[in-house]
Design a protein around this motif. Structure first.
Motif, mmCIF file in Angstrom:
data_model
loop_
_atom_site.group_PDB
_atom_site.id
_atom_site.type_symbol
_atom_site.label_atom_id
_atom_site.label_comp_id
_atom_site.label_asym_id
_atom_site.label_seq_id
_atom_site.Cartn_x
_atom_site.Cartn_y
_atom_site.Cartn_z
ATOM 1 N N LYS A 44 0.837 -1.205 0.000
ATOM 2 C CA LYS A 44 0.000 0.000 0.000
ATOM 3 C C LYS A 44 0.873 1.258 0.000
ATOM 4 O O LYS A 44 0.563 2.230 -0.683
ATOM 5 C CB LYS A 44 -0.932 -0.022 1.214
ATOM 6 N N VAL A 45 1.959 1.236 0.736
ATOM 7 C CA VAL A 45 2.883 2.369 0.760
ATOM 8 C C VAL A 45 3.448 2.615 -0.635
ATOM 9 O O VAL A 45 3.482 3.750 -1.112
ATOM 10 C CB VAL A 45 4.025 2.136 1.781
ATOM 11 N N HIS A 46 3.857 1.551 -1.313
ATOM 12 C CA HIS A 46 4.406 1.687 -2.665
ATOM 13 C C HIS A 46 3.349 2.231 -3.631
ATOM 14 O O HIS A 46 3.648 3.092 -4.463
ATOM 15 C CB HIS A 46 4.954 0.355 -3.171
ATOM 16 N N GLU A 47 2.117 1.748 -3.516
ATOM 17 C CA GLU A 47 1.032 2.233 -4.370
ATOM 18 C C GLU A 47 0.798 3.727 -4.156
ATOM 19 O O GLU A 47 0.631 4.487 -5.111
ATOM 20 C CB GLU A 47 -0.254 1.469 -4.082
ATOM 21 N N ARG A 48 0.762 4.144 -2.904
ATOM 22 C CA ARG A 48 0.529 5.563 -2.599
ATOM 23 C C ARG A 48 1.681 6.432 -3.080
ATOM 24 O O ARG A 48 1.469 7.535 -3.565
ATOM 25 C CB ARG A 48 0.298 5.752 -1.103
ATOM 26 N N ASN A 49 2.906 5.934 -2.953
ATOM 27 C CA ASN A 49 4.058 6.692 -3.444
ATOM 28 C C ASN A 49 3.999 6.867 -4.955
ATOM 29 O O ASN A 49 4.290 7.948 -5.473
ATOM 30 C CB ASN A 49 5.365 6.005 -3.049
ATOM 31 N N GLN A 50 3.627 5.823 -5.671
ATOM 32 C CA GLN A 50 3.512 5.912 -7.121
ATOM 33 C C GLN A 50 2.421 6.897 -7.526
ATOM 34 O O GLN A 50 2.608 7.697 -8.442
ATOM 35 C CB GLN A 50 3.227 4.535 -7.722
ATOM 36 N N ALA A 51 1.288 6.855 -6.827
ATOM 37 C CA ALA A 51 0.194 7.784 -7.116
ATOM 38 C C ALA A 51 0.635 9.220 -6.844
ATOM 39 O O ALA A 51 0.329 10.131 -7.622
ATOM 40 C CB ALA A 51 -1.032 7.436 -6.275
ATOM 41 N N TRP A 52 1.357 9.422 -5.753
ATOM 42 C CA TRP A 52 1.825 10.768 -5.410
ATOM 43 C C TRP A 52 2.784 11.279 -6.476
ATOM 44 O O TRP A 52 2.715 12.429 -6.882
ATOM 45 C CB TRP A 52 2.491 10.751 -4.038
ATOM 46 N N GLU A 53 3.673 10.401 -6.918
ATOM 47 C CA GLU A 53 4.639 10.804 -7.942
ATOM 48 C C GLU A 53 3.959 11.182 -9.257
ATOM 49 O O GLU A 53 4.431 12.026 -9.997
ATOM 50 C CB GLU A 53 5.655 9.678 -8.177
ATOM 51 N N LYS A 54 2.806 10.579 -9.525
ATOM 52 C CA LYS A 54 2.058 10.885 -10.741
ATOM 53 C C LYS A 54 1.131 12.088 -10.535
ATOM 54 O O LYS A 54 0.453 12.502 -11.461
ATOM 55 C CB LYS A 54 1.219 9.675 -11.166
ATOM 56 N N GLY A 55 1.084 12.596 -9.323
ATOM 57 C CA GLY A 55 0.255 13.769 -9.032
ATOM 58 C C GLY A 55 -1.186 13.433 -8.741
ATOM 59 O O GLY A 55 -2.038 14.320 -8.726
ATOM 60 N N GLU A 56 -1.463 12.168 -8.479
ATOM 61 C CA GLU A 56 -2.818 11.739 -8.152
ATOM 62 C C GLU A 56 -3.033 11.826 -6.653
ATOM 63 O O GLU A 56 -2.111 11.754 -5.873
ATOM 64 C CB GLU A 56 -3.044 10.302 -8.612
ATOM 65 N N GLU A 57 -4.301 11.938 -6.287
ATOM 66 C CA GLU A 57 -4.637 11.894 -4.871
ATOM 67 C C GLU A 57 -5.214 10.541 -4.560
ATOM 68 O O GLU A 57 -5.885 9.934 -5.370
ATOM 69 C CB GLU A 57 -5.668 12.966 -4.517
ATOM 70 N N ASP A 58 -4.951 10.022 -3.344
ATOM 71 C CA ASP A 58 -5.492 8.731 -2.940
ATOM 72 C C ASP A 58 -6.927 8.869 -2.498
ATOM 73 O O ASP A 58 -7.367 9.740 -1.912
ATOM 74 C CB ASP A 58 -4.641 8.151 -1.798
#
Length: 58
Positions: A44-58
């Motif tokens: 889940k941490v890795h998923e959130r980091n990838q989303a953050w890097e793409k500028g997406e919000e969780d």
């Protein structure tokens, strides 16, 4: 052995789940409601980091 509900922590150093915070807080993420949820915490941490890097919000 029946484990208690809640209070599971994922240890970033050992990669293991702890029942109750047994290690230093700087090594832990959680708490989680179940062992299974804690086991998948790093994913889940890795998923959130990838989303953050793409500028997406969780």
């Amino acid at each position: 052995m029946v484990e208690p509900k809640g209070d599971y922590w994922y240890n970033l150093v050992t990669g293991k789940v702890e029942v109750g915070p047994q290690s230093d807080w700087t090594q832990l993420i959680g708490p989680y409601a179940s062992r299974e949820e804690a086991e998948h915490a790093i994913e889940k941490v890795h998923e959130r980091n990838q989303a953050w890097e793409k500028g997406e919000e969780d």
